[in-house]
Enzyme design. Sequence first.
Site, short mmCIF file in Angstrom:
data_model
loop_
_atom_site.label_atom_id
_atom_site.label_comp_id
_atom_site.label_asym_id
_atom_site.label_seq_id
_atom_site.Cartn_x
_atom_site.Cartn_y
_atom_site.Cartn_z
N CYS A 189 0.81 -1.22 0.00
CA CYS A 189 0.00 0.00 0.00
C CYS A 189 0.84 1.28 0.00
O CYS A 189 0.32 2.36 -0.29
CB CYS A 189 -0.94 0.01 1.19
N HIS A 212 -3.01 6.96 2.52
CA HIS A 212 -3.50 5.68 2.01
C HIS A 212 -4.87 5.40 2.62
O HIS A 212 -5.07 5.51 3.84
CB HIS A 212 -2.52 4.57 2.37
N ASN A 253 -10.30 -0.13 0.19
CA ASN A 253 -8.84 -0.12 0.24
C ASN A 253 -8.31 -0.68 -1.08
O ASN A 253 -8.44 -1.88 -1.35
CB ASN A 253 -8.35 -0.97 1.42
#
Length: 350
Positions: free
Chosen positions: A116, A258, A288
């Site tokens: 990520c 993020h 996500n």
Amino acid sequence: MSSGQAATAVIAGIGACLPERMVKNEEVSARLGLPDDWIRDRTGIEQRYVIEPTGATSDLAVGAGRQALDSCGNPDVDFVLLATCTPDQTFPATAPAVAARLGLKGVAAFDVNAACSGFIYALTIASSMIQAGAFRSGLVIGAEAVTASVDPHDQITAPVFGDGAGAVVLRRGGPGEPGAVLSQVMGSDGDLLDILVTPAGGSRQRAAGVPTDIPESYLRMQGRLVYKYAVKHMTAASETVLAQTGWKPEDVDWLVAHQANRRILTATARAIGVPAERAVVNVDRVANTSAASIPLALVDAMAEGRLSPGDRILFCAFGGGITWAAATLVWPDLPPAAAPAPPVPAASAV
């Protein structure tokens, strides 16, 4: 530019790509046997986009990359960096195929896997390549088909992840020009690898001499530890780059972190000292998306008219490995963002 002036790499274009299939919480909750409001209350997520079974990460990357190039007049670029932890295959890298499908055969192309944190890692690497003088411009893509590696019946991971891609075009610019990375920090702690891991598919699993087990092929996540270390490291990395840039938290116009889940975003903004209303949030709409989350959030913020030229931006991210990263930049003057493009199937490659 005179020989005494240092080059910078500035953002010249931006693009995004989302699968056409949107999955609401009700569908996921029914599959997992959860109450309808369970996912929203714990993660802030209300929907996600899921790539078709015949699709792959490269299809998303090509869609975002094409839109980013179109947004700035389709310039020639010298390299393609693809930030992803869900490549089309473990070998070879996916970036060369993406470059070829975009009509960029012959350019340097490679993958960056920092999970990520991958987009900030790739942006930093690409900026350095241009600043060093060897390259004039490049395409940086964050693309993930995370749902392909998630157990659809796992209550921890299935509600959290979605698929998508975002991309930026970088070009050589002058000193102090908006759109250049001002400061950056990257870090890792491999002792915590197991809190986010897909055990199968690499040389470690094969070397164990054990046949691949289906559950070993799925992403595993220890949610409580991810929350703890994500907030800790994104906060620390952000404080470092703010000090390096000479900014205070109140100088930040937008925190683009993020998009892990809303609880992590809220806690991180609070810990850094950035008001919640200055944190860009789109995790409720796309979930996500790993390395794609920051460029997707940027495109959303542009579409909503929230980003203005001269805005001071703070990026931060946390991912498996574990890895973390943060960066600062002043937002450039870009054309309005287009709606995210659909994936480009391999048969329809440019």
